[in-house]
Write a protein that holds these residues in place. Structure first.
Motif, PDB file in Angstrom:
ATOM      1  N   THR A  12      26.235 118.472   8.045  1.00  0.00           N
ATOM      2  CA  THR A  12      27.371 118.589   7.127  1.00  0.00           C
ATOM      3  C   THR A  12      28.302 117.380   7.173  1.00  0.00           C
ATOM      4  N   LEU A  24      27.347 114.592   4.518  1.00  0.00           N
ATOM      5  CA  LEU A  24      27.247 114.902   3.086  1.00  0.00           C
ATOM      6  C   LEU A  24      28.323 114.211   2.269  1.00  0.00           C
ATOM      7  N   ASN A  46      32.838 121.277   4.166  1.00  0.00           N
ATOM      8  CA  ASN A  46      31.374 121.364   4.050  1.00  0.00           C
ATOM      9  C   ASN A  46      30.796 122.307   5.097  1.00  0.00           C
ATOM     10  N   SER A 100      28.910 125.878   4.555  1.00  0.00           N
ATOM     11  CA  SER A 100      27.551 126.030   5.077  1.00  0.00           C
ATOM     12  C   SER A 100      27.399 127.338   5.848  1.00  0.00           C
ATOM     13  N   TRP A 154      29.764 115.938  -5.271  1.00  0.00           N
ATOM     14  CA  TRP A 154      29.913 117.392  -5.379  1.00  0.00           C
ATOM     15  C   TRP A 154      28.572 118.069  -5.672  1.00  0.00           C
ATOM     16  N   ILE A 206      26.389 118.110  -2.494  1.00  0.00           N
ATOM     17  CA  ILE A 206      26.831 119.190  -1.604  1.00  0.00           C
ATOM     18  C   ILE A 206      26.354 120.539  -2.139  1.00  0.00           C
TER      19      ILE A 206
END
Length: 556
Positions: free
Chosen positions: A367, A370, A377, A381, A428, A431
């Motif tokens: 994360t 990213l 993030n 997750s 974005w 992600i």
């Protein structure tokens, strides 16, 4: 007669079971803390070389004006960024304005670094300079943590069967507390890594043993819910870890903050009972009956007197069978690989476990890479796991196991491969693809447990699940090295995880569906199940006799 029949009189998920079950779910939170803490303990912020004219005590990442970077750092044509591990070999004359008339081609490797402290105040990576040529050290540390998880599942699994669930749970909890603190005060990399590996082993002792106790005390109709709900508590710990990291920026204090909540579970010694099933199996019927009576009293249930007599008889009969079983060869992985159809299914299941574990941990630990807000993030997750588990609760007993497993793995693979094609400017969307892949692989991981148990026949089920779990740990051990490939090309981890997930999803179509099918009992059942052109009638009976004879004949 069996303990499952006792539970029917007791209540499959009565007040007593609900109370103990909730208490057993809470340790999953601290196990999530330790399993995922490496994201922040080993966080690698942006960095650059400390230049010869800079003072290490006062220099900061942005203290050098951007206009001066071309004078000191080579440009990486592949990434379009300034090199972090090299700087120009030139005479700086103690001035940032040094721009010699001649072009500079010679480069020097960094000996000291300046880190960007805006996201992370410090970490083990910044403290011990695990960057550039030493960047593999951080991946190795995470990898050895997963080696600890593998060893712990074996060691504490054996302990829980021999010494009992309860003492194993508290032994692993104490070890986790001690070495969790040692991680926080570790003076150098070796102590830190070995201590983290031991903590990794204890997560198996704490979580898996708590999981076993919980599963052994609820009725069969509630086991799917109980198993999935406990996984949700792990996801809650996933999200709470981001909250700890938001308020605590020093990695050593963060580790202490994640470890000390384990002290609260020491009071369980006087609350959580030993597994009644284990006590009965070991012939400790008086202790088992005390627990059953307590549960019946709290649940408002009545256990008929003859039930206890029948349990005693069952235990005696089980001991006789165990004594006879000692003379017979124990099942092994070779039994799963000896016959062609069973071997094909076993290898496919092993690959599914390897991919699910590897992709799950690769995405969970990636994360920070990213882009955007690393804490946000990480929290997302963890949050996407909740709808994944809810999806399983709603569909696993309605749709087929195979269709859910294949569908979720194909979705994970497609999402991650799509993320490779997204331009780096659309962060974005990258992600979003990563989180869609995480949601899907979480659902797949939850499905493969049940699907595997239903694929293997009873005589080798434990062996098959144990071997599958070991293969899964190999995937987790390799996951940190997959993520480090992002230093070569940022989308490369997505590409590898996506390709593996998609491939495993397609190959899983070769496995037979197990939903609403009777549980397999013998090796012959396992060999015949899902076999194209499955023999029937006299031919089928002959094959069953031959296979069972070969399996049992090893004793002679």
């Amino acid at each position: 007669m069996g303990y499952d029949d006792v539970i029917k009189h007791l209540g499959e998920f009565g007040r007593y079971q609900r109370r103990i079950y909730l208490l057993l779910c809470l340790p999953a939170i601290i196990c999530a803390f330790h399993k995922l803490a490496g994201v922040f303990l080993l966080a690698r912020p942006e960095f650059r070389c400390l230049l010869p004219f800079e003072d290490a005590s006062t220099a900061s990442y942005d203290s050098l004006p951007l206009t001066q970077w071309p004078l000191h750092y080579p440009l990486n044509n592949e990434t379009g960024k300034w090199e972090s591990c090299e700087y120009y070999d030139r005479d700086y004359n103690n001035s940032t304005d040094s721009d010699s008339d001649t072009a500079v081609n010679d480069r020097l490797h960094c000996s000291r670094y300046v880190y960007d402290k805006r996201k992370f105040a410090n970490s083990a990576v910044t403290e011990w300079n695990m960057v550039c040529g030493r960047s593999a050290l951080s991946a190795t540390s995470d990898s050895l943590f997963m080696v600890g998880v593998l060893l712990g599942s074996f060691i504490f699994g054996q302990m829980s069967d021999k010494l009992g669930r309860k003492p194993t749970f508290f032994a692993s909890l104490v070890i986790q507390l001690v070495f969790g603190v040692i991680v926080a005060v570790a003076p150098e990399y070796f102590t830190y890594t070995i201590s983290r590996m031991i903590v990794g082993a204890t997560t198996s002792g704490v979580f898996l043993v708590a999981y076993v106790i919980a599963m052994e005390m609820v009725g069969a109709s509630y086991r799917l819910f109980a198993g999935v709900a406990m996984q949700m508590f792990f996801s809650v710990g996933f999200m709470l870890l981001a909250g700890f990291a938001y308020f605590i920026h020093d990695w050593r204090w963060l580790q202490i903050a994640l470890t000390l909540p384990g002290l609260l579970f020491m009071c369980y010694y006087w609350i959580v009972p030993e597994s009644t099933r284990w006590l009965l199996l070991k012939g400790r019927k008086e202790e088992a009956f005390v627990i059953i009576e307590k549960a019946a009293r709290i649940n408002g249930a009545t256990i008929p007197t003859h039930i206890y007599d029948e349990l005693v008889e069952e235990v005696a009969e089980q001991k006789k069978q165990d004594a006879l079983a000692v003379k017979e060869p124990k099942p092994s992985v070779l039994d799963l690989l000896r016959y062609p159809n069973l071997r094909r299914k076993t290898l496919l299941i092993f690959f599914d476990w390897f991919v699910n574990s590897g992709v799950y941990y690769a995405l969970s630990w990636n994360t920070n890479n990213l882009g955007g807000n690393a804490l946000l993030n990480f929290m997302i997750s963890g949050a996407v796991e909740i709808p994944a588990y809810i999806f399983l609760l709603l569909t696993l007993n309605r749709w087929g196991r195979r269709s859910i497993l294949c569908g979720t793995m194909l979705l994970a693979g497609s999402s991650l491969l799509l993320g490779v094609l997204v331009p780096s400017t659309m962060n974005w969307l990258i992600i979003t693809c990563a989180m869609a892949g995480k949601l899907a692989i979480t659902a797949s991981y939850g499905t493969v447990y049940i699907f595997t148990a239903e694929q293997f026949p009873t005589v080798v089920r434990n062996v098959g699940l144990g071997a599958s779990s070991m293969v899964a740990r190999v995937g987790g051990i390799l996951a940190p090295y997959v993520n480090i490939l992002g230093e070569i090309w940022q989308p490369l981890p997505f590409l590898m995880c996506g390709a593996l997930s998609f491939t495993a999803g397609l190959l899983s179509l070769l496995l037979p569906e197990t939903h609403n099918k009777p549980m397999l009992e013998t090796i012959a059942d396992g060999e015949n199940f899902g076999k194209s052109g499955e023999p029937s009638g006299e031919a089928g009976e002959e094959l069953n006799t031959m296979l069972n004879g070969q399996h049992n004949g090893k004793a002679s």
